[in-house]
Design a protein around this motif. Structure first.
Motif, PDB file in Angstrom:
ATOM      1  N   SER A   2      29.570  29.560  24.706  1.00 18.95           N
ATOM      2  CA  SER A   2      30.581  29.673  23.667  1.00 18.95           C
ATOM      3  C   SER A   2      31.960  29.881  24.280  1.00 18.95           C
ATOM      4  O   SER A   2      32.129  30.670  25.204  1.00 18.95           O
ATOM      5  N   LYS A   3      32.942  29.149  23.771  1.00 18.16           N
ATOM      6  CA  LYS A   3      34.313  29.252  24.283  1.00 18.16           C
ATOM      7  C   LYS A   3      35.121  30.202  23.389  1.00 18.16           C
ATOM      8  O   LYS A   3      36.159  29.841  22.835  1.00 18.16           O
ATOM      9  N   ILE A   4      34.639  31.431  23.264  1.00 23.67           N
ATOM     10  CA  ILE A   4      35.256  32.353  22.312  1.00 23.67           C
ATOM     11  C   ILE A   4      36.640  32.823  22.747  1.00 23.67           C
ATOM     12  O   ILE A   4      37.367  33.395  21.949  1.00 23.67           O
ATOM     13  N   LEU A   5      37.019  32.574  24.003  1.00 25.55           N
ATOM     14  CA  LEU A   5      38.340  32.964  24.483  1.00 25.55           C
ATOM     15  C   LEU A   5      39.276  31.763  24.627  1.00 25.55           C
ATOM     16  O   LEU A   5      40.349  31.884  25.228  1.00 25.55           O
ATOM     17  N   LYS A   6      38.887  30.626  24.088  1.00 27.44           N
ATOM     18  CA  LYS A   6      39.737  29.440  24.173  1.00 27.44           C
ATOM     19  C   LYS A   6      41.084  29.722  23.510  1.00 27.44           C
ATOM     20  O   LYS A   6      41.155  30.295  22.418  1.00 27.44           O
ATOM     21  N   GLY A   7      42.162  29.351  24.190  1.00 27.94           N
ATOM     22  CA  GLY A   7      43.499  29.613  23.679  1.00 27.94           C
ATOM     23  C   GLY A   7      44.081  30.925  24.147  1.00 27.94           C
ATOM     24  O   GLY A   7      45.268  31.188  23.931  1.00 27.94           O
ATOM     25  N   LYS A   8      43.281  31.761  24.814  1.00 31.02           N
ATOM     26  CA  LYS A   8      43.761  33.039  25.329  1.00 31.02           C
ATOM     27  C   LYS A   8      44.221  32.881  26.771  1.00 31.02           C
ATOM     28  O   LYS A   8      43.744  32.022  27.515  1.00 31.02           O
ATOM     29  N   VAL A   9      45.157  33.729  27.171  1.00 36.19           N
ATOM     30  CA  VAL A   9      45.650  33.760  28.546  1.00 36.19           C
ATOM     31  C   VAL A   9      45.342  35.122  29.135  1.00 36.19           C
ATOM     32  O   VAL A   9      45.681  36.160  28.540  1.00 36.19           O
ATOM     33  N   ALA A  10      44.708  35.125  30.299  1.00 37.27           N
ATOM     34  CA  ALA A  10      44.302  36.371  30.950  1.00 37.27           C
ATOM     35  C   ALA A  10      44.924  36.475  32.336  1.00 37.27           C
ATOM     36  O   ALA A  10      45.100  35.468  33.030  1.00 37.27           O
ATOM     37  N   LEU A  11      45.243  37.698  32.720  1.00 37.34           N
ATOM     38  CA  LEU A  11      45.640  38.011  34.096  1.00 37.34           C
ATOM     39  C   LEU A  11      44.614  38.971  34.672  1.00 37.34           C
ATOM     40  O   LEU A  11      44.354  40.024  34.083  1.00 37.34           O
ATOM     41  N   VAL A  12      44.042  38.600  35.810  1.00 35.62           N
ATOM     42  CA  VAL A  12      43.097  39.459  36.529  1.00 35.62           C
ATOM     43  C   VAL A  12      43.743  39.836  37.857  1.00 35.62           C
ATOM     44  O   VAL A  12      43.951  38.975  38.720  1.00 35.62           O
ATOM     45  N   THR A  13      44.088  41.102  38.031  1.00 32.43           N
ATOM     46  CA  THR A  13      44.657  41.513  39.308  1.00 32.43           C
ATOM     47  C   THR A  13      43.544  41.631  40.342  1.00 32.43           C
ATOM     48  O   THR A  13      42.408  41.958  40.024  1.00 32.43           O
ATOM     49  N   GLY A  14      43.884  41.328  41.581  1.00 31.26           N
ATOM     50  CA  GLY A  14      42.876  41.355  42.638  1.00 31.26           C
ATOM     51  C   GLY A  14      41.773  40.350  42.380  1.00 31.26           C
ATOM     52  O   GLY A  14      40.597  40.649  42.588  1.00 31.26           O
ATOM     53  N   GLY A  15      42.151  39.148  41.961  1.00 32.54           N
ATOM     54  CA  GLY A  15      41.159  38.161  41.529  1.00 32.54           C
ATOM     55  C   GLY A  15      40.697  37.186  42.583  1.00 32.54           C
ATOM     56  O   GLY A  15      40.021  36.211  42.255  1.00 32.54           O
ATOM     57  N   SER A  16      41.024  37.429  43.848  1.00 29.32           N
ATOM     58  CA  SER A  16      40.688  36.451  44.887  1.00 29.32           C
ATOM     59  C   SER A  16      39.288  36.623  45.454  1.00 29.32           C
ATOM     60  O   SER A  16      38.800  35.749  46.174  1.00 29.32           O
ATOM     61  N   ARG A  17      38.641  37.739  45.146  1.00 32.53           N
ATOM     62  CA  ARG A  17      37.311  37.965  45.731  1.00 32.53           C
ATOM     63  C   ARG A  17      36.561  38.982  44.902  1.00 32.53           C
ATOM     64  O   ARG A  17      37.097  39.621  43.993  1.00 32.53           O
ATOM     65  N   GLY A  18      35.289  39.156  45.226  1.00 29.95           N
ATOM     66  CA  GLY A  18      34.476  40.213  44.646  1.00 29.95           C
ATOM     67  C   GLY A  18      34.431  40.198  43.140  1.00 29.95           C
ATOM     68  O   GLY A  18      34.333  39.147  42.495  1.00 29.95           O
ATOM     69  N   LEU A  19      34.529  41.387  42.546  1.00 32.80           N
ATOM     70  CA  LEU A  19      34.433  41.508  41.097  1.00 32.80           C
ATOM     71  C   LEU A  19      35.571  40.775  40.407  1.00 32.80           C
ATOM     72  O   LEU A  19      35.363  40.152  39.358  1.00 32.80           O
ATOM     73  N   GLY A  20      36.777  40.825  40.963  1.00 31.79           N
ATOM     74  CA  GLY A  20      37.901  40.147  40.333  1.00 31.79           C
ATOM     75  C   GLY A  20      37.667  38.660  40.181  1.00 31.79           C
ATOM     76  O   GLY A  20      37.949  38.071  39.122  1.00 31.79           O
ATOM     77  N   ALA A  21      37.128  38.030  41.222  1.00 32.05           N
ATOM     78  CA  ALA A  21      36.822  36.602  41.145  1.00 32.05           C
ATOM     79  C   ALA A  21      35.734  36.329  40.117  1.00 32.05           C
ATOM     80  O   ALA A  21      35.797  35.346  39.366  1.00 32.05           O
ATOM     81  N   ALA A  22      34.738  37.205  40.058  1.00 28.11           N
ATOM     82  CA  ALA A  22      33.656  37.029  39.077  1.00 28.11           C
ATOM     83  C   ALA A  22      34.192  37.169  37.654  1.00 28.11           C
ATOM     84  O   ALA A  22      33.798  36.413  36.755  1.00 28.11           O
TER      85      ALA A  22
END
Length: 253
Positions: A2-22
Motif C-alpha cells: 500500500s502506498k499510504i504515504l504517496k504525496g508525502k515528503v520525509a526527511l530522515v537524518t542519518g539516512g546513509s546506513r543502518g536503521l536510517g537507511a532502512a
C-alpha cells in the motif's frame, strides 16, 4: 504494498546506513518522497538514494553533520526547495559512545560531550528549524533507545541520558504542536544489527547475559523498527502523540 504515504515528503537524518537507511527505504516503499542527511558517508548516501529512486519516488541526499548546529536551517531549506514541503521528520542521526563509568579516570570528556551535542542539541536544532515549516498534520519521530528509560548495566550513563532527554523533549513539543495536528513520538529500540551497535559491542558486558534479560531473546530487526516508524508517520497514527514506543523484546517489564 500500500502506498499510504504517496504525496508525502520525509526527511530522515542519518539516512546513509543502518536503521536510517532502512527507515528511508520503508518510507519509499509506502510512496513517500525521501530526503536523507549524512555526516560523512557520501558514497553510501548516494547508494541509498539510488535504491529509493528505483522504487519510483523522488530522493536526495544532503550532507549535514548535526554536530554543527548551524547546518539545521540550511538542511530544512534544501529539502523544501527540492520538494516544496516537509511532512515527516525522522530524527534518526546519533552516535553511541559507551563503556566508561562516570568515575573512570580514562573517561574522555570531550568525546562524551560530543555525544550530547550530536544526539540532543543536533536533533533539537533540526526540529526547531523544521517545526515552523512542517505541514499541519505532519509527523515528527525521534529514534531514542530503551536505554533511555531502563539501564540494566553500567557504562552507558551519557548515552542513556541523551536518549532520555529526547523523550522528554518530544513530550514537550507534542504539546506545542498538537494544535496543528502534528504528532510527535519516540521509538525506543533495543539492540539492533547496525554498524554503530557493532562498534560499541566490545565495550559492553557479556552479550548473552544481556539477551537473557529479554523475554523475547533476540535483537530487533531493522525492518521491525522501520515499519513501526512508518506506522507512526502514517494516517492511522494521527491520535498517537507524546508517546514512547519500546521495541526491545520486553526488557525492563
Amino acid at each position: 504494498m500500500s502506498k499510504i504515504l504517496k504525496g508525502k515528503v520525509a526527511l530522515v537524518t542519518g539516512g546513509s546506513r543502518g536503521l536510517g537507511a532502512a527507515i528511508a527505504q520503508t518510507l519509499a516503499d509506502q510512496g513517500a518522497d525521501v530526503a536523507i542527511s549524512y555526516a560523512a558517508s557520501g558514497e553510501k548516501a548516494e547508494a541509498v538514494v539510488e535504491k529509493l529512486k528505483a522504487k519510483g519516488v523522488r530522493a536526495i541526499a544532503i550532507r549535514a553533520d548535526q554536530a554543527d548546529l548551524t547546518v539545521a536551517k540550511p538542511l530544512i531549506d534544501k529539502v523544501i526547495a527540492e520538494f516544496g514541503k516537509l511532512d515527516i521528520l525522522v530524527n534518526n542521526a546519533g552516535i553511541a559512545i559507551q563503556g566508561h563509568m562516570v568515575d573512570d579516570p580514562e573517561l574522555d570528556g570531550d568525546k562524551y560531550n560530543r555525544q550530547w551535542q550530536v544526539n540532543v542539541m543536533g536533533s533539537i536544532a533540526i526540529t526547531r528549524a523544521a517545526a515552523p515549516r512542517l505541514t499541519d498534520g505532519g509527523r515528527i519521530i525521534f529514534i531514542g533507545s530503551r536505554l533511555g528509560s531502563v539501564v540494566p548495566f553500567p557504562g552507558v550513563a551519557d548515552y542513556a541520558g541523551t536518549k532520555w532527554a529526547l523523550a522528554g523533549y518530544a513530550k514537550g513539543i507534542a504539546r506545542d504542536l498538537g494544535p496543528r495536528n502534528i504528532t510527535v513520538n519516540v521509538v525506543q529500540p533495543g539492540i539492533m544489527p547496525t554498524d554503530m551497535a557493532a562498534e560499541v559491542a566490545g565495550e559492553l558486558p557479556n552479550r548473552d547475559a544481556i539477551l537473557d534479560m529479554h523475554p523475547i531473546r533476540r535483537i530487533a530487526t531493522l525492518e521491525e523498527v522501520a515499519e513501526t516508524v512508518c506506522f507512526l508517520a502514517g494516517p492511522h497514527a494521527g491520535y498517537i502523540t507524546g508517546e514512547a514506543v519500546n521495541m526491545a523484546g520486553g526488557i525492563g517489564i
